[in-house]
Design an enzyme around this catalytic site. Structure first.
Site, PDB file in Angstrom:
ATOM      1  N   SER A 142      37.876  35.515  43.076  1.00 27.93           N
ATOM      2  CA  SER A 142      39.014  35.858  42.221  1.00 27.93           C
ATOM      3  C   SER A 142      40.148  34.900  42.509  1.00 27.93           C
ATOM      4  O   SER A 142      40.199  34.284  43.586  1.00 27.93           O
ATOM      5  CB  SER A 142      39.468  37.292  42.511  1.00 27.93           C
ATOM      6  OG  SER A 142      40.710  37.573  41.895  1.00 27.93           O
ATOM      7  N   TYR A 155      42.010  43.982  48.132  1.00 28.61           N
ATOM      8  CA  TYR A 155      41.143  43.343  47.134  1.00 28.61           C
ATOM      9  C   TYR A 155      41.095  41.841  47.366  1.00 28.61           C
ATOM     10  O   TYR A 155      40.024  41.225  47.369  1.00 28.61           O
ATOM     11  CB  TYR A 155      41.668  43.652  45.727  1.00 28.61           C
ATOM     12  CG  TYR A 155      41.002  42.852  44.633  1.00 28.61           C
ATOM     13  CD1 TYR A 155      39.747  43.205  44.160  1.00 28.61           C
ATOM     14  CD2 TYR A 155      41.637  41.748  44.057  1.00 28.61           C
ATOM     15  CE1 TYR A 155      39.129  42.473  43.147  1.00 28.61           C
ATOM     16  CE2 TYR A 155      41.037  41.013  43.050  1.00 28.61           C
ATOM     17  CZ  TYR A 155      39.782  41.380  42.599  1.00 28.61           C
ATOM     18  OH  TYR A 155      39.178  40.653  41.604  1.00 28.61           O
TER      19      TYR A 155
END
Length: 267
Positions: A142, A155
């Site tokens: 990501s 995350y």
């Protein structure tokens, strides 16, 4: 790696990028072993693909269950006969809260899905991939894996772990037949909020969006193009591309910029 006539495992195939990856793989003539924890959405992906050029088979699987993941390659081999690649796409985000306010249950769940699920699938299939004439591992990290995002710290830590895992695999497998790609999506129009069991942040629940996510269809196309070209890394979306450059040029400035943007977004 040429995708036609190959068998590719795709996690998170029930929606978002995973569904689009499955559809476009089938359109390229690949066989797809679609993995998702939700059998309903997985079945919908299969119905969308139908009986096109490639074959799709859905497998319900909790990728955080190591025992079930270890048994999974045998199921795929029984159905397709071989496996040529895996795309570890499945992922969830955390509640939009600072680390201090997260429960350990929140933290462990995010790490289990994003990092350990990727690790389990990779270890389970790697011995098979090493036996193929050509094979590929593609792991979805990501933009948050190289840039700190307040309210998504765990995350980001999980996705940073995926980044380093993938880059390490690249180095370890460089002299084998297995190519490795790490993928960095920015803002993509998917249902990751709902799949993560979260409500939309206040500033996004109506009104004009602060940014315009790119469609999952375009993101999937860029990812598959990168795999076909055996790219080391694929950065998806203009926001990810710009922040990738900025974070390497001036990491502190990039971190401060994202902190201001998130403060404005979340109020």
């Amino acid at each position: 790696m040429q995708l036609a006539n190959k068998t590719i495992v795709v996690t998170g195939a029930g929606g978002g990028i995973g569904r689009e990856l499955s559809i476009q793989l089938a359109q390229r003539g690949a066989n797809v072993a679609g993995v998702d924890i939700n059998p309903e959405t997985l079945g919908e992906t299969g119905r969308i693909i139908g009986t096109g050029h490639g074959q799709f088979k859905g497998f319900q699987l909790d990728i955080t269950n190591q025992e079930k993941v270890n048994a999974f390659p045998a199921e795929v081999l029984t159905h397709f006969g071989n496996v040529d690649g895996i795309i570890n796409n499945a992922g969830i985000i955390q509640p939009f809260r600072p680390v201090l306010e997260l429960t350990m249950e929140d933290i462990n769940r995010v790490m289990a899905v994003n990092f350990y699920g990727t690790l389990y699938l990779t270890k389970a299939f790697l011995p098979i991939l090493l036996q193929r004439p050509e094979a590929h591992i593609a792991n979805v990290s990501s933009m948050g894996g190289f840039l700190p995002v307040p309210g998504q710290t765990i995350y980001g830590a999980a996705k940073a772990a995926v980044k380093l895992l993938t880059e390490g695999l690249y180095a370890e497998l460089k002299d084998t037949n297995v190519r490795v790609t790490v993928i960095f999506p920015g803002a993509i129009a998917t249902n990751i909020m709902q799949n993560s069991g979260l409500a939309m942040p206040k500033a996004e629940a109506g009104g004009e969006a602060k940014f315009k996510p790119i469609p999952a269809r375009l993101a999937a196309g860029q990812i598959l193009s990168g795999i076909e070209k055996n790219k080391f890394r694929v950065v998806v979306g203009q926001d990810a591309w710009m922040m990738d450059k900025l974070s390497r040029l001036n990491p502190k400035y990039a971190a401060d910029l994202i902190q201001r943007k998130m403060r404005s977004l979340l109020g």
